[in-house]
Scaffold this motif. Structure first.
Motif, PDB file in Angstrom:
ATOM      1  N   VAL A  45       0.875  -1.170   0.000  1.00 35.23           N
ATOM      2  CA  VAL A  45       0.000   0.000   0.000  1.00 35.23           C
ATOM      3  C   VAL A  45       0.914   1.222   0.000  1.00 35.23           C
ATOM      4  CG1 VAL A  45      -1.807   1.255   1.204  1.00 35.23           C
ATOM      5  CG2 VAL A  45      -1.780  -1.231   1.274  1.00 35.23           C
ATOM      6  N   LEU A  46       0.840   1.995  -1.073  1.00 35.54           N
ATOM      7  CA  LEU A  46       1.727   3.159  -1.178  1.00 35.54           C
ATOM      8  C   LEU A  46       1.211   4.322  -0.338  1.00 35.54           C
ATOM      9  CD1 LEU A  46       2.538   3.134  -4.992  1.00 35.54           C
ATOM     10  CD2 LEU A  46       3.788   2.070  -3.106  1.00 35.54           C
ATOM     11  N   GLU A  47       2.146   5.225   0.004  1.00 37.99           N
ATOM     12  CA  GLU A  47       1.780   6.382   0.818  1.00 37.99           C
ATOM     13  C   GLU A  47       2.342   7.649   0.180  1.00 37.99           C
ATOM     14  OE1 GLU A  47       3.452   5.438   4.598  1.00 37.99           O
ATOM     15  OE2 GLU A  47       2.014   3.840   4.994  1.00 37.99           O
ATOM     16  N   ASP A  48       1.651   8.774   0.368  1.00 37.90           N
ATOM     17  CA  ASP A  48       2.233  10.081   0.007  1.00 37.90           C
ATOM     18  C   ASP A  48       1.661  11.127   0.958  1.00 37.90           C
ATOM     19  OD1 ASP A  48      -0.291  10.689  -0.835  1.00 37.90           O
ATOM     20  OD2 ASP A  48       0.178  10.645  -2.980  1.00 37.90           O
ATOM     21  N   SER A  49       1.751  12.400   0.573  1.00 36.15           N
ATOM     22  CA  SER A  49       1.344  13.433   1.524  1.00 36.15           C
ATOM     23  C   SER A  49      -0.105  13.890   1.317  1.00 36.15           C
ATOM     24  CB  SER A  49       2.288  14.633   1.382  1.00 36.15           C
ATOM     25  OG  SER A  49       2.237  15.087   0.041  1.00 36.15           O
ATOM     26  N   SER A  50      -0.848  13.195   0.462  1.00 34.29           N
ATOM     27  CA  SER A  50      -2.232  13.606   0.205  1.00 34.29           C
ATOM     28  C   SER A  50      -3.117  13.352   1.424  1.00 34.29           C
ATOM     29  CB  SER A  50      -2.782  12.844  -0.999  1.00 34.29           C
ATOM     30  OG  SER A  50      -2.836  11.470  -0.682  1.00 34.29           O
ATOM     31  N   LEU A  51      -4.286  13.991   1.426  1.00 27.93           N
ATOM     32  CA  LEU A  51      -5.241  13.822   2.521  1.00 27.93           C
ATOM     33  C   LEU A  51      -5.663  12.354   2.622  1.00 27.93           C
ATOM     34  CD1 LEU A  51      -7.185  14.914   4.677  1.00 27.93           C
ATOM     35  CD2 LEU A  51      -8.837  15.346   2.838  1.00 27.93           C
ATOM     36  N   LYS A  91      -3.116  10.381   4.246  1.00 28.09           N
ATOM     37  CA  LYS A  91      -3.069  10.716   5.678  1.00 28.09           C
ATOM     38  C   LYS A  91      -4.158   9.962   6.428  1.00 28.09           C
ATOM     39  CE  LYS A  91      -1.016  15.199   5.731  1.00 28.09           C
ATOM     40  NZ  LYS A  91      -1.416  16.503   5.174  1.00 28.09           N
ATOM     41  N   LEU A  92      -5.371   9.994   5.867  1.00 27.05           N
ATOM     42  CA  LEU A  92      -6.479   9.283   6.513  1.00 27.05           C
ATOM     43  C   LEU A  92      -6.181   7.787   6.596  1.00 27.05           C
ATOM     44  CD1 LEU A  92      -9.556  11.114   4.937  1.00 27.05           C
ATOM     45  CD2 LEU A  92      -8.695  11.294   7.277  1.00 27.05           C
ATOM     46  N   ASP A  93      -5.590   7.286   5.506  1.00 23.78           N
ATOM     47  CA  ASP A  93      -5.202   5.872   5.494  1.00 23.78           C
ATOM     48  C   ASP A  93      -4.284   5.572   6.670  1.00 23.78           C
ATOM     49  OD1 ASP A  93      -4.423   3.217   4.598  1.00 23.78           O
ATOM     50  OD2 ASP A  93      -2.622   4.163   3.771  1.00 23.78           O
ATOM     51  N   ARG A  94      -3.336   6.482   6.908  1.00 20.39           N
ATOM     52  CA  ARG A  94      -2.364   6.235   7.971  1.00 20.39           C
ATOM     53  C   ARG A  94      -2.944   6.505   9.354  1.00 20.39           C
ATOM     54  NH1 ARG A  94       2.127   9.740   5.964  1.00 20.39           N
ATOM     55  NH2 ARG A  94       0.608  10.253   4.330  1.00 20.39           N
ATOM     56  N   ILE A  95      -4.045   7.279   9.400  1.00 19.71           N
ATOM     57  CA  ILE A  95      -4.725   7.456  10.697  1.00 19.71           C
ATOM     58  C   ILE A  95      -5.506   6.185  11.044  1.00 19.71           C
ATOM     59  CG2 ILE A  95      -6.583   8.690  11.889  1.00 19.71           C
ATOM     60  CD1 ILE A  95      -5.682  11.194  10.352  1.00 19.71           C
ATOM     61  N   ASN A 146       0.140   4.202 -10.017  1.00 18.84           N
ATOM     62  CA  ASN A 146       0.377   3.614  -8.693  1.00 18.84           C
ATOM     63  C   ASN A 146      -0.340   4.423  -7.607  1.00 18.84           C
ATOM     64  OD1 ASN A 146       2.186   1.431  -9.423  1.00 18.84           O
ATOM     65  ND2 ASN A 146       3.640   3.053  -9.947  1.00 18.84           N
ATOM     66  N   PRO A 147      -1.653   4.237  -7.482  1.00 23.83           N
ATOM     67  CA  PRO A 147      -2.414   5.051  -6.529  1.00 23.83           C
ATOM     68  C   PRO A 147      -2.063   4.707  -5.080  1.00 23.83           C
ATOM     69  CG  PRO A 147      -3.795   3.343  -7.443  1.00 23.83           C
ATOM     70  CD  PRO A 147      -2.495   3.261  -8.174  1.00 23.83           C
ATOM     71  N   VAL A 148      -2.269   5.682  -4.191  1.00 31.15           N
ATOM     72  CA  VAL A 148      -2.010   5.441  -2.767  1.00 31.15           C
ATOM     73  C   VAL A 148      -3.245   4.856  -2.090  1.00 31.15           C
ATOM     74  CG1 VAL A 148      -0.297   7.257  -2.506  1.00 31.15           C
ATOM     75  CG2 VAL A 148      -2.730   7.800  -2.201  1.00 31.15           C
ATOM     76  N   ALA A 149      -3.036   4.324  -0.895  1.00 30.28           N
ATOM     77  CA  ALA A 149      -4.100   3.908   0.024  1.00 30.28           C
ATOM     78  C   ALA A 149      -4.937   2.728  -0.461  1.00 30.28           C
ATOM     79  CB  ALA A 149      -5.018   5.081   0.379  1.00 30.28           C
ATOM     80  N   VAL A 150      -4.523   2.074  -1.536  1.00 27.89           N
ATOM     81  CA  VAL A 150      -5.212   0.849  -1.939  1.00 27.89           C
ATOM     82  C   VAL A 150      -4.159  -0.246  -2.104  1.00 27.89           C
ATOM     83  CG1 VAL A 150      -7.137   1.982  -3.080  1.00 27.89           C
ATOM     84  CG2 VAL A 150      -5.076   1.463  -4.391  1.00 27.89           C
ATOM     85  N   PRO A 151      -4.554  -1.491  -1.867  1.00 25.50           N
ATOM     86  CA  PRO A 151      -3.588  -2.576  -2.071  1.00 25.50           C
ATOM     87  C   PRO A 151      -3.273  -2.693  -3.553  1.00 25.50           C
ATOM     88  CG  PRO A 151      -5.750  -3.474  -1.558  1.00 25.50           C
ATOM     89  CD  PRO A 151      -5.844  -1.998  -1.373  1.00 25.50           C
TER      90      PRO A 151
END
Ligand code: NA
Ligand code: NA
Lengths: 316, 213, 466
Positions: free
Chosen positions: B7-13, B16-20, B184-189
């Motif tokens: 699951v990729l990460e970046d600085s988008s909202l 962020k919610l994914d990481r919360i 390569n979108p973030v917050a999805v497997p």
């Protein structure tokens, strides 16, 4: 045409004969307009049959009070140990009396359920493996499959109630989860515990389990007058059939024991007296106090059972 | 199988919610794990007291049954986060770009509807056993020791509610990828090929054994 | 519309969604939910005013199922079995086991490959998952085999095939799941898996010895271990033996009453491995990782269980299993041929599907049909089609389908074990592994044929347990 789904469990046996008979009679009386489809475990787990009725998942179901006392506090009075019920007719009479009590109807109405009839059962004697347990000392630490008030009775003499469901009882006994199983005769037969057993207590007679058949109130009220009449009028006839059928089974019982090589154990009167003294009165007093504390007429219900039983015995 | 996808990460909202949400999910999964661990002790204790002290444990079956929903369901969202719930990915693994995100989005939206419905149904099941006009709020009790069942029933809608949040994030993630045509979108497997998945699984095991040296 | 028709439509729809890549657990749950709504609304004659009533009832039925179905004492076996496997890594039982097998068995032709098979079989006794077993031994066993000049495809094939033993030899999560779906005695099924599992290992080993004797360069024997070295290798691996003995004695004690339940046996086994892992240096950080991994696999499996059981609840209302059983028994074909067709169908399905998903989706319909084919749940051996009682038939069929499911782990195109082995080793492609594992198809086909022809291999041990 009206088709009802009926949720019971296990397989067809003496315990479900009144339900089968009811389905047959109702269909006959309405010329097939009102039919019942009896499902053995396909519609619900037995402990969730009241939930299913409440939801409206099916229209009729059977359950046992001891599975979940908090769902049906009132009818658990019928599971108190050593009430002194001697036969199925008396069991039927006391059950009818309690079911007719407003407190019982009111509690079942919270589940959208109406008590239709009972499933009268003889005393739940125990089968076990190994040496027969004939004294209270023997029963200390004994893991017994016994639900509700029966479990409490065995607990009072130091045994440990361990409730697997009826369908798992054979397996539990075989694997050593329990040492003994308290069942009515038909259940010892149909769940195979008699095949595991070395002995059966003939006269322990600690009490029995109460298993009502209920209907969903909405479904009941939406029946046509003819259908409702067919249903209501078939209840007593179905119970007669059940009792006759069960009577046959009890007549065969000694032969069954002999065939399976199961020893018939008679408990000495002084042991029975001791058991009764340890278990009966404390369980009854605790039950009444518990019910009264919750705002239910515990004393009144208990007295009703005692009185009905006395009347039934006098009438015989 | 139980290999976790990336699951990729970046600085988008969204990220962020994914990481919360992730620590909450991890905590729930750890509850599952701890419940399993306690189960081991409970069973071992029950056996010991029965075999060696002749005193079987009262209510053993009741306690296990009460713990099972925590073991079986509490971590459901953690498992959804990195795509561990199994599926047949023969078809999906052949897809790319917008077609893939479209399929994934539909799939997640349908699961979302399902889980919202199940959350409500599971809540109702809890609610039927819960009545605070009564002792211990209990309207359904266990068979041997009569403990209230509502806490165990409450586990299910709670776990499902967390899963609903996760599915909302994933729907957002796939929707965003579909609209923006991301690679390569973030917050999805991310949909790995079986070979890549096997690689990660093997790496995880490697880490596992090396860690103890 | 007839309920059975709805049952068929919904089941077909579910398969479409599974093929389209929806998570199996949720595809099944959704099919069950949609099916319940459809069936109920059908009962209301599609009255638009009562559509939401149909939805409400169905939501409540579906919504109570997860709690209702997972709250069973017998299911607690699955997480305990899974945890044993994860703790075993930290207890370093895998390397110890391989070392012991090597010192004892590597002197035969194809010695290291034979040792690998026995080591995977031994690890199977503490692991419920085949894929994990293959991954571990790809790292331990393949390098040693390559070092002494093994054909690399063959070495990879041995590990991929050896990994499949984990699901037959108890503890086995998949056998527990089978037992629960078909409502049979878990303990007996676990017992039943033991001999076929060991039998499979022996068939593998014999085949390896045969191949090694024919083609000398495939696997030279490894000799020179002293008896002292052999005995020294035993203590580090011995906890595995202890765990096996404990679990077996809890299920079936040849000298008297069983010690308890399979769950208790699993728990005591887990406890032993846990102590071992502590002794070998596991600390809170690693324990936490092990618990999280255990939880993850457990939740994944349970999600399929409750998801599929929502679908099964719908099937119960639609009466589909009974209809399928009627159809199967009405076929003008020898029962044993029908059974073989069913097993072949599993072989095909298993090429594309995960083992647990495959069993959970098909068994609710297929199992009653097989039981009916034999003559019913309560049939006596003398009156049955396969010459065994209903209960024994349930056990036999369970071992057969689990063996089929394991077979599918090494068949192309999606033999998961082969992908795992290729994934661990940079010098191997998936094609290499599939090539190397080909002889093991023959071994597995032989094993399955023998299990079908001689049910006694499966049924002897459980029949001893009464
Ligand atoms: Na195993
Ligand atoms: Na395959």
């Amino acid at each position: 045409a009206t088709e009802w789904n009926v949720s019971v469990w296990g397989k067809r046996r003496a315990f479900t004969e009144h339900v089968e008979k009811l389905a047959e009679l109702v269909s006959e009386k309405t010329n097939g307009e009102f039919t019942m489809n009896v499902s053995y475990g396909g519609l619900s787990k037995n402990r969730e049959n009241l939930d299913g009725i409440s939801i409206g998942a099916f229209e009729m179901a059977q359950f046992c009070a001891g599975y979940h006392a908090d769902k049906n506090r009132v009818v658990t009075v019928l599971e108190l140990p050593f009430l002194g019920v001697e036969n199925l007719e008396q069991e039927r009479a006391v059950s009818n009396a309690v079911y007719a009590h407003p407190a019982a109807a009111e509690e079942m109405a919270q589940w959208n359920a109406k008590l239709l009839m009972t499933s009268p059962m003889p005393q739940y004697n125990i089968v076990g493996t190994g040496e027969p347990r004939t004294t209270l000392e023997d029963m200390k630490g004994m893991r017994v499959r016994a639900t509700g008030g029966l479990g409490k009775a065995f607990e009072a003499v130091g045994a440990v109630p361990t409730s697997v469901t009826a369908t798992e009882a054979y397996q539990a006994m075989e694997s050593g989860v329990v040492d003994t199983v308290a069942f009515a005769q038909h259940a010892h037969l149909s769940f195979g515990t008699i095949n595991q057993a070395d002995w059966w207590t003939a006269n322990l007679n600690p009490g029995t389990v109460n298993c009502p058949v209920v209907v969903n109130i909405d479904a009941y009220e939406s029946l046509s007058d003819a259908e409702r009449e067919a249903l209501d009028s078939s209840v007593e006839e179905s119970l007669d059939h059940y009792l006759a059928n069960y009577g046959e089974l009890l007549k065969r019982w000694d032969a069954v024991l002999e065939e399976k090589g199961v020893e018939k154990v008679e408990i000495a009167p002084e042991v029975l007296e001791e058991f009764r003294a340890t278990a009966a009165a404390p369980a009854r007093d605790a039950w009444i106090a518990d019910m009264e504390a919750q705002g239910l007429p515990g004393q009144e219900l208990y007295d009703l059972v005692v009185k009905t039983l006395a009347d039934a015995k006098a009438g015989n | 199988m139980a290999g976790s996808a990336a699951v990729l990460e970046d600085s988008s909202l969204l990220s962020k919610l994914d990481r919360i949400l992730l620590p909450i999910e991890r905590f729930c999964a750890l509850l599952s794990g701890l419940a399993i661990f306690s189960l081991m002790f409970l069973a071992a204790y029950s056996v010991t007291s029965r075999k060696f002290f002749g005193a079987p444990m009262m209510g053993y079956v009741d306690y296990i049954e009460a713990a099972m929903p925590i073991i079986a369901i509490m971590g459901v969202s953690y498992v959804q986060r990195d795509g561990t719930h199994i599926r047949m990915d023969m078809l999906v693994s052949a897809l790319k770009g917008r077609t893939l995100w479209f399929f994934e989005l539909i799939s997640v939206l349908m699961i979302l509807i399902l889980i919202v419905a199940l959350t409500y149904g599971a809540w109702e099941h809890f609610d039927r056993s819960f009545d605070c006009a009564r002792l211990l709020c209990s309207r359904d009790s266990s068979i041997d020791v009569g403990i209230p069942i509502w806490p165990s029933k409450l586990v299910v809608p709670v776990a499902f509610a967390v899963l609903v949040l996760r599915l909302l994030l994933q729907a957002w993630g796939y929707g965003r990828a579909l609209i923006l045509g991301l690679e390569n979108p973030v917050a999805v497997p991310l949909n790995l090929t079986i070979a890549e998945q096997a690689m990660i699984e093997a790496k995880a095991l490697e880490g596992l054994t090396d860690g103890t040296d | 519309m007839e309920p059975i028709e709805i049952g068929l439509w919904v089941s077909g729809g579910m398969l479409v969604f599974v093929v389209l890549g929806m998570r199996v657990a949720f595809a099944a749950a959704m099919a069950g939910f949609v099916g319940l709504v459809w069936l109920r609304w059908n009962g209301f004659d599609y009255d638009p005013d009562r559509f939401w009533k149909a939805v409400e009832i169905s939501v409540k039925i579906a919504g109570l199922t997860p709690h209702s179905k997972v709250s069973a004492q017998v299911l607690s076996l699955i997480p305990v079995f899974i945890m044993i496997g994860y703790l075993a890594y930290y207890a370093k039982l895998t390397t110890a086991l391989f070392e012991a097998c090597k010192r004892w068995f590597a002197w035969v032709p194809g010695g290291l490959a034979v040792s690998t098979v026995f080591a995977t079989a031994g690890f199977a006794a503490v692991s419920g998952a085949s894929v994990a077993t293959a991954a571990v031994f790809a790292r331990i066993a393949i390098p040693e085999m390559l070092k002494i000049g093994y054909n690399k495809q063959f070495a990879a094939g041995v590990v991929a095939a050896g990994g499949t033993l984990a699901s037959l030899i108890p503890p086995s999560a998949i056998l527990v799941i089978y037992a629960i779906i078909v409502e049979q005695d878990v303990g007996k099924l676990l017992l039943a898996g033991f001999i076929p599992g060991v039998f499979s290992a022996i068939v593998y080993a014999s085949m390896i010895i045969g191949i090694a004797m024919m083609w000398k360069n495939v696997g030279p024997p490894v000799t020179g271990f002293t008896w002292r070295e052999r005995f020294e290798s035993l203590p580090p691996a011995s906890p595995i033996v202890l765990v096996v003995v404990v679990i077996i004695f809890f299920v079936y004690n040849p000298f008297g009453d069983a010690w308890g339940t399979p769950t208790e046996g699993g728990a005591v086994g887990a406890f032993i491995v846990f102590l071992m892992a502590l002794y070998r240096g596991m600390r809170w950080g690693q324990l936490k990782e092990a618990l999280l991994d255990t939880a993850k696999l457990t939740v994944m499996i349970f999600t399929i269980i409750w998801g599929v059981l929502i679908y099964v609840r719908f099937l119960g209302f639609a009466e589909l299993p009974a209809a399928f059983a009627d159809w199967i028994t009405s076929l003008e074909m020898a029962p044993i041929l029908i059974l073989i067709c069913i097993l072949l169908a599993y072989a095909v399905l298993g090429m594309f599907m995960d083992a647990i998903g495959m069993l959970l989706l098909t068994l609710p319909v297929v199992y009653p049909a097989v039981m009916a084919l034999n003559g019913g749940e309560t049939v006596a051996a003398a009156d049955s089609a396969f010459g065994m009682s209903g209960q024994m038939c349930a056990i036999w069929f369970g071992i057969l389908v689990v063996k089929m499911a394991e077979f599918c782990l090494i068949t192309p195109p999606i033999g998961l074990n082969c992908f795992v082995v290729a994934g661990v080793r940079d010098d191997l492609t998936v094609q290499d592994v599939f090539k190397g594992v080909t002889p093991f198809f023959i071994a597995d086909a032989v094993t399955i044929a023998l299990l079908v022809a001689f049910p006694g291999i499966v049924l002897w041990l459980p029949s001893l347990a009464g």
